[in-house]
Design an enzyme around this catalytic site. Structure first.
Site, PDB file in Angstrom:
ATOM      1  N   ASP A  16      -5.166  -1.806   6.875  1.00 27.27           N
ATOM      2  CA  ASP A  16      -5.807  -3.009   7.396  1.00 27.27           C
ATOM      3  C   ASP A  16      -7.100  -3.299   6.628  1.00 27.27           C
ATOM      4  O   ASP A  16      -7.406  -4.458   6.323  1.00 27.27           O
ATOM      5  CB  ASP A  16      -6.106  -2.844   8.882  1.00 27.27           C
ATOM      6  N   SER A  74       0.855  -1.189   0.000  1.00 22.40           N
ATOM      7  CA  SER A  74       0.000   0.000   0.000  1.00 22.40           C
ATOM      8  C   SER A  74       0.889   1.237   0.000  1.00 22.40           C
ATOM      9  O   SER A  74       1.762   1.382   0.851  1.00 22.40           O
ATOM     10  CB  SER A  74      -0.932  -0.013   1.217  1.00 22.40           C
ATOM     11  N   GLY A 120      -0.196   4.588  -0.090  1.00 16.91           N
ATOM     12  CA  GLY A 120      -0.897   5.820   0.238  1.00 16.91           C
ATOM     13  C   GLY A 120      -1.602   6.414  -0.962  1.00 16.91           C
ATOM     14  O   GLY A 120      -2.326   5.726  -1.688  1.00 16.91           O
TER      15      GLY A 120
END
Length: 315
Positions: free
Chosen positions: A252, A220, A222
């Site tokens: 998550d 990930s 952002g």
């Protein structure tokens, strides 16, 4: 069913304030208390999507009892291991522009007996689990190899493992070939020991993790979207976000979406992106429900823009 393991859970209180002014008396415009810890958030997102989940975690003191109660209220089955120490409480301060300041407590120190009980509980409860998600930092008392032992035991039992941790814990676990690892940009840079300035750098770093043992890497990044690097190559997913309210638990939520969609391939990557984009637009660590996902604007492609400069280069 997705079983989650959170060795260092928490109670998370989030305050929304107009601006963070050091040394001043600040008045919150809103506040909330949520169950916390990366694996806990995965369970919350799975439950919010209407799927069955079981959360394995150590619980201690009044904070531990409150955490178990909050999880039960969200329809999450809890397999708690009672420990002598107090479950930690964390504080997040969210500003209107999306800036988040976090204070994370260290949490209790687990004994060798408590560590063994946690591993044993996973072993007893993993039957019927489609995935086991092992997430977050290790509390004091657990060695960096603890996750590696958990991955090895789960694989011997025929279970698939997703691992979301960093530092020595991630490095040690790679030798046991976790099915998926999910670093963010900073954790990915830390794992390979060099800065990541472009998407191409991130792909190369993910390939290094695969060479070290990870079967797939879900990264990930952002505002720069997400990468999935697996045996079929590199895949890139992104989605527009109108405004970031809180990024607590967004990674998550992404992992939960990925696993709920099968945990492999482009479809699962698209679900990860959709869940992460929805999560950052919600307050605190609130997890997205199907209605929060809205019309799909997710774009998934195998043509990764390798030269694209990361918004916040990871170091």
């Amino acid at each position: 069913m997705i079983l989650t393991v959170t060795p260092n859970p928490s109670l998370d209180r989030t305050y929304e304030i107009p601006a963070l002014d050091r040394g001043a008396v600040l008045r919150a415009t809103a506040d909330r208390i949520d169950p916390g810890g990366k694996g806990v958030n995965v369970s919350r997102a799975i439950a919010a999507a209407g799927h069955r989940t079981l959360a394995v975690l150590p619980l201690g003191g009044p904070a531990g009892a409150a955490l178990a109660g909050l999880l039960g209220a969200e329809g999450i089955e809890v397999a708690g291991v009672q420990v002598a120490g107090q479950t930690r409480s964390n504080i997040s301060v969210a500003e209107p522009d999306g800036t988040l300041t976090k204070i994370n407590a260290p949490g209790p120190e687990l004994t060798a007996e408590e560590s063994a009980a946690l591993l044993a509980t996973v072993g007893v409860r993993l039957a019927g689990a489609d995935w086991i998600a092992c997430c977050g930092s290790l509390p004091r008392g657990l060695p960096p190899e603890w996750y590696a032992e958990l991955v090895a035991r789960a694989h011997r039992a025929g279970a698939r493992i997703a691992l979301d941790t960093s530092g020595p814990s991630l490095t040690a676990a790679l030798a046991e070939r976790p099915d998926v690892v999910k670093p963010n940009a900073e954790e990915l840079a830390q794992a390979v020991g060099r800065p990541l300035a472009t998407l191409g750098d991130a792909v190369a770093a993910a390939e290094e993790l695969r060479a070290a043992g990870a079967r797939a890497v879900l990264a990930s990044l952002g505002a720069d979207g997400q990468l999935l690097v697996d045996e079929d190559g590199a895949h890139y997913g992104s989605a527009p976000v109108a405004a970031v309210r809180s990024n607590v638990g967004a990674g998550d939520a992404s992992l939960a979406g990925f696993l709920a969609a099968g945990g492999t391939g482009r479809r699962a990557l698209g679900a990860a992106v959709a869940h992460g984009a929805a999560a950052v637009q919600l307050p605190g660590s609130l997890m997205p429900t199907p209605k929060d996902l809205g019309p799909s604007a997710v774009r998934v492609t195998d043509e990764v823009p390798l030269d694209r400069v990361l918004t916040e280069p990871a170091r």
